[in-house]
Design a protein around this motif. Structure first.
Motif, mmCIF file in Angstrom:
data_model
loop_
_atom_site.group_PDB
_atom_site.id
_atom_site.type_symbol
_atom_site.label_atom_id
_atom_site.label_comp_id
_atom_site.label_asym_id
_atom_site.label_seq_id
_atom_site.Cartn_x
_atom_site.Cartn_y
_atom_site.Cartn_z
ATOM 1 N N ASP A 104 0.797 -1.210 0.044
ATOM 2 C CA ASP A 104 -0.160 -0.074 0.038
ATOM 3 C C ASP A 104 0.837 1.157 0.153
ATOM 4 O O ASP A 104 1.596 1.509 0.828
ATOM 5 C CB ASP A 104 -0.842 0.022 1.256
ATOM 6 C CG ASP A 104 -1.949 1.107 1.228
ATOM 7 O OD1 ASP A 104 -1.593 2.188 0.814
ATOM 8 O OD2 ASP A 104 -2.949 0.663 1.578
ATOM 9 N N ASN A 105 0.642 2.355 -0.747
ATOM 10 C CA ASN A 105 1.419 3.282 -0.984
ATOM 11 C C ASN A 105 1.378 4.345 0.049
ATOM 12 O O ASN A 105 2.217 4.972 0.361
ATOM 13 C CB ASN A 105 1.465 4.128 -2.348
ATOM 14 C CG ASN A 105 -0.098 4.417 -2.559
ATOM 15 O OD1 ASN A 105 -0.910 4.564 -1.669
ATOM 16 N ND2 ASN A 105 -0.549 4.702 -3.688
ATOM 17 N N LEU A 106 0.242 4.145 0.873
ATOM 18 C CA LEU A 106 0.085 5.292 2.054
ATOM 19 C C LEU A 106 1.137 4.594 3.275
ATOM 20 O O LEU A 106 1.664 5.286 3.874
ATOM 21 C CB LEU A 106 -1.129 4.863 2.689
ATOM 22 C CG LEU A 106 -1.570 6.113 3.833
ATOM 23 C CD1 LEU A 106 -1.245 7.405 3.649
ATOM 24 C CD2 LEU A 106 -2.841 5.682 4.392
ATOM 25 N N LEU A 109 4.883 5.611 1.907
ATOM 26 C CA LEU A 109 5.146 6.959 1.914
ATOM 27 C C LEU A 109 5.426 7.366 3.353
ATOM 28 O O LEU A 109 6.525 8.003 3.696
ATOM 29 C CB LEU A 109 4.093 7.773 1.304
ATOM 30 C CG LEU A 109 3.690 7.800 -0.175
ATOM 31 C CD1 LEU A 109 2.280 8.601 -0.423
ATOM 32 C CD2 LEU A 109 4.859 8.333 -1.074
ATOM 33 N N ASP A 139 -9.278 3.837 3.286
ATOM 34 C CA ASP A 139 -8.124 3.672 4.422
ATOM 35 C C ASP A 139 -9.165 3.965 5.563
ATOM 36 O O ASP A 139 -9.025 4.915 6.377
ATOM 37 C CB ASP A 139 -7.128 4.930 4.511
ATOM 38 C CG ASP A 139 -6.346 4.869 2.969
ATOM 39 O OD1 ASP A 139 -5.846 3.651 2.577
ATOM 40 O OD2 ASP A 139 -6.342 5.736 2.476
ATOM 41 N N ARG A 183 -1.997 10.843 1.128
ATOM 42 C CA ARG A 183 -0.784 10.422 -0.021
ATOM 43 C C ARG A 183 -0.176 11.914 -0.333
ATOM 44 O O ARG A 183 1.144 11.871 -0.527
ATOM 45 C CB ARG A 183 -1.379 9.546 -0.806
ATOM 46 C CG ARG A 183 -1.753 8.253 -0.433
ATOM 47 C CD ARG A 183 -2.566 7.469 -1.384
ATOM 48 N NE ARG A 183 -2.712 6.006 -0.719
ATOM 49 C CZ ARG A 183 -3.803 5.583 0.198
ATOM 50 N NH1 ARG A 183 -4.503 6.446 0.555
ATOM 51 N NH2 ARG A 183 -3.811 4.293 0.356
ATOM 52 N N ALA A 187 3.488 13.134 0.088
ATOM 53 C CA ALA A 187 4.375 13.423 -1.128
ATOM 54 C C ALA A 187 4.931 14.658 -1.047
ATOM 55 O O ALA A 187 6.105 14.769 -1.533
ATOM 56 C CB ALA A 187 3.571 13.153 -2.347
#
Length: 626
Positions: A104-106, A109, A139, A183, A187
C-alpha cells in the motif's frame, strides 16, 4: 542505553516540534491520560501571535468534504510496519540503487519519509481516475476486529480495503478525496526544495485534485495543468463530445526555487534560420523592424547604407527601437535591406544567439507525449505482442516529464506505478545522456488475470525486460564503434524489491504512547518466525536515515555475522550470544552507528560493557539496541 523506536514518527508531534522551532512561546506541556507530560500547542497563544481572522463562524473560503478530518489525521498517524527485502525477486541486488516496493502506497510513503524526506526531485503518479469502475483505496482503520470478522471479507486484517467506488455511492467524490489527501500530504514532504510533482488525471476529479493540491502545496506553487492529447484521432466514445485529452497537473514544492529544463529545438524550428548574405555569424531569421501602433519618437527615417534608400514605418506603425539604436544595429550589419538593398528593413536574429532550447508548452500533442495506443505498443514490444496491463502510460509522456523536471543525479518517485512505465523511461533516459537518475516505484499487489497473478509481477517483469532491451541496444551500438573509441556504459538496469509487512517483532501492535516507553526486546526472542537477519536490518535502516538502496557487506567478527552498510555508516549484528569480543571488533571499525539486539548479548557483562567499548575505541559512534 539508547533504543531504536520502530514505529514511524507521529506526524502531529513532528508538526508541534516545527511550530516550536518557529514560535517557542506557543508550545506548552500537558498531562496525557497516563499522567505523563507531553508537548502540545497553546492555541490561544498562537491566535494572539498570529491574529484570529479565520476564527469562529466568519465566512471564509475553504474546500471540504465528509471525511476530511479523518483523512488529515491519517496523514499524521504513525504505523508499525517495515520493509522486507526480497533479493530473489530483485535484479543486481548488490549494486542497484533503484527500488520497487510491493504494498500500500500510504504505508510506503510513511516509511519512506524517514529516509527520503526532502530528497526526491521528481514525483509522478497516475492515481485511480474514479470512473466508477477503477479500484480506490479505502483507508478505514477505524473498523474493529469484530466488525472485520463479521464482514464480507473485503477488509484486510488492518481494516483497509481495495474496492470499487461506484457512482451510486453517495460519497463518490468524498471517498476519492479522502484516499488522495494523506498520500499527497506525505508526497510533499518527500520533495526537494526545487522538486515538482506531476499527476495524471481526467475530467472526473481534476477540479477536486486542484483543490486538494492548492490546499496542500499552495496555489502560488501551481505550475500548470498540462493538456495531454491522448489520442491521435477523434473517437465517437460519447454521445455529445469525443474526449481526446487528459490532464497532467504540476505543482512545485516552492515556485521560488523551481527551474525546468528547456526542451530541445526541433529541426523545423532551426530550418527557419538561413544565411542569404553569408554573414559570418551564421544563420539568422528576419524580424520586421516595425511594430503596429503609433509611438512618440517612433517615426523617423531609416537609410539603407548600400543604396541610400529612405524608409519610414508603415502607416499606423512605428520603429521598434530608438533612432540611435537602429543606427548602431545598421553599423553592426544586423539590419537587412534585401539582396538589392532596396527592401523594407528587417532585424537579423541569429540562431547562435537564441536560447538553445524552448520552454515547455501547456499543450502536449500526441506526437510529443505519446498516446494510449503508443503506450500499449511500448508494453507489447517487451511482452512478445501481448499487453498484460490494461491502461499503461506511454514512454513518451514519461520522457517528457523527465526531460523538463529531472536532473542528471536525482531520485524519481512513482507511487501508483502500475505497469512501471516510469522505471523504463528512467533507464532509457540514463542510457541516452549518461545520467544517474534513481527510481523508487510503489505498487499494491492487486490480483490480475492472465499470465501474471499480480500487478507487481507485471511491473517487475517489465523492468527486467526493459533493462535487457536497453543492454542489447548498447551492445549493438558498441559493436559499431570505430577503433579506439570509448564504449557506451550501461546505466543502472537493476532494482531491489522490498515488500511492506508488519514489524519483524511480535506483539508490536501498541499505541504510540506505549511504544515510546517499552523496549521491544524486554523478553527473549520476540522476532517473528521466518524473519531473517536481513529483514531486521531493513527495519533498522530508516530509523538511522539510511536508504534502502545502500550497499550491504557481511563480515565475520569474532565468529559472528556483522552487516556493514553504506561503507562505515552502520555496523549491525543480530546473531545470538554476541560477546564483548565481537562488539570490540565492531567498535574498532569506527562506524557512525552500531546496532545490536538487546536480547542477543551473551551475558550481563557484555550488556554492561556495550557502550563502554565504543567510548574506548570509537567515541564518535552512536551505539543503539533493538
Amino acid at each position: 542505553m539508547r533504543k531504536i523506536e520502530l514505529s514511524t514518527p507521529d506526524g502531529a508531534v513532528e508538526n508541534i516540534n516545527k511550530l516550536g522551532e518557529l514560535f517557542p512561546q506557543v508550545v506548552t506541556e500537558v498531562q496525557n491520560v497516563d499522567g505523563e507530560l507531553e508537548r502540545t500547542v497553546d492555541f490561544e497563544a498562537l491566535r494572539n501571535l498570529l491574529g484570529d481572522v479565520a476564527e469562529g463562524q466568519r465566512e471564509r473560503y475553504q474546500f471540504t468534504w465528509p471525511g476530511k478530518r479523518e483523512a488529515k489525521a491519517e496523514a499524521r498517524r504513525p504505523i508499525c510496519k517495515t520493509m522486507i527485502p526480497e533479493p530473489g525477486k530483485s535484479k543486481d541486488w548488490d549494486t542497484t540503487e533503484n527500488l520497487y516496493i510491493e504494498g500500500d502506497n500510504l504505508d510506503a510513503l510513511k516509511i519512506l519519509k524517514e529516509t527520503y524526506a526532502g530528497k526526491v526531485k521528481l514525483i509522478y503518479i497516475d492515481p485511480p481516475y474514479n470512473t466508477g469502475h477503477d479500484f480506490v483505496y479505502d483507508d478505514d482503520f477505524a473498523k474493529t476486529r469484530g466488525e472485520y470478522d463479521a464482514g464480507s471479507g473485503d477488509f484486510d486484517e488492518e481494516g483497509g480495503r481495495l474496492v470499487a467506488n461506484p457512482e451510486s455511492n453517495g460519497r463518490f467524490h468524498s471517498d476519492w478525496c479522502s484516499m488522495m489527501y494523506p498520500r499527497l500530504a506525505l508526497a510533499r514532504d518527500l520533495l526537494t526544495a526545487d522538486g515538482a510533482i506531476f499527476i495524471s488525471i481526467d475530467d472526473n476529479e481534476v477540479n477536486n485534485l486542484l483543490n486538494l493540491m492548492n490546499e496542500l502545496f499552495g496555489q502560488e506553487n501551481e505550475i500548470a495543468t498540462f493538456v495531454w492529447e491522448k489520442m491521435y484521432t477523434t473517437k465517437n466514445d460519447s454521445s455529445v463530445v469525443s474526449n481526446k485529452h487528459e490532464y497532467v497537473c504540476c505543482f512545485a514544492k516552492s515556485v521560488n526555487t523551481l527551474s525546468f529544463n528547456l526542451l530541445p529545438r526541433s529541426d523545423e524550428m532551426d530550418a527557419r534560420y538561413t544565411n542569404p548574405d553569408n554573414d559570418p555569424r551564421g544563420p539568422w531569421k528576419a524580424i520586421p523592424l516595425y511594430a503596429n501602433g503609433e509611438r512618440k519618437n517612433g517615426r523617423y527615417e531609416v537609410v539603407s547604407p548600400s543604396t541610400g534608400t529612405i524608409h519610414l514605418p508603415k502607416p499606423n506603425s512605428h520603429w521598434r527601437y530608438r533612432k540611435e539604436d537602429v543606427e548602431k544595429l545598421i553599423s553592426d550589419n544586423r539590419i537587412y535591406f534585401g539582396a538589392d538593398g532596396l527592401g523594407q528593413p528587417n532585424l537579423k536574429r541569429f540562431l547562435s544567439e537564441v536560447k538553445q532550447g524552448i520552454n515547455v508548452s501547456s499543450l502536449w500533442k500526441s506526437n510529443e507525449a505519446g498516446t494510449n495506443d503508443s503506450a500499449k505498443k511500448d508494453i507489447r514490444a517487451l511482452f512478445d505482442g501481448d499487453s498484460p496491463f490494461d491502461f499503461p502510460k506511454p514512454l513518451m509522456l514519461m520522457r517528457r516529464i523527465l526531460d523538463i523536471a529531472s536532473s542528471d543525479e536525482c531520485t524519481v518517485l512513482d507511487f501508483f506505478s502500475g505497469s512501471a512505465s516510469m522505471a523504463q523511461a528512467v533507464m532509457e533516459k540514463n542510457a541516452e545522456d549518461g545520467g544517474n537518475r534513481r527510481f523508487v516505484l510503489v505498487q499494491i499487489p492487486e490480483e490480475t488475470t492472465g499470465q501474471f497473478s499480480t500487478l507487481t509481477e507485471i511491473g517487475e517483469e517489465r523492468i527486467r525486460r526493459a533493462g535487457a532491451k536497453i543492454a542489447a541496444e548498447i551492445d549493438e551500438s558498441n559493436k559499431q564503434l570505430e577503433l579506439g573509441a570509448d564504449s557506451k556504459p550501461y546505466p543502472d538496469l537493476g532494482f531491489r524489491v522490498i515488500r511492506i509487512d508488519s514489524s519483524n517483532f511480535k506483539d508490536f501492535y501498541l499505541t504510540p504512547g506505549e511504544t515510546s516507553q517499552e523496549s521491544l526486546f524486554d523478553f527473549a526472542d520476540n522476532v517473528k518466525k521466518g524473519r531473517s537477519d536481513l529483514d531486521l536490518l531493513f527495519e533498522v535502516l530508516p530509523k538511522l536515515g539510511i536508504p534502502y538502496s545502500a550497499k550491504i557487506e557481511e563480515r565475520m567478527l569474532a565468529g559472528k555475522k556483522v552487516f556493514f552498510v553504506d561503507g562505515d555508516k552502520l555496523a549491525a549484528c543480530f546473531d545470538a550470544n554476541v560477546g564483548s569480543d565481537t562488539i570490540e571488533e565492531m567498535a574498532k571499525a569506527k562506524p557512525w552507528y552500531a546496532v545490536i539486539r538487546d536480547s542477543s548479548m551473551a551475558d550481563d557483562a557484555t550488556h554492561a560493557n556495550y557502550e563502554e567499548l565504543f567510548r574506548t575505541y570509537s567515541p564518535d559512534t552512536v551505539p543503539q539496541v533493538i
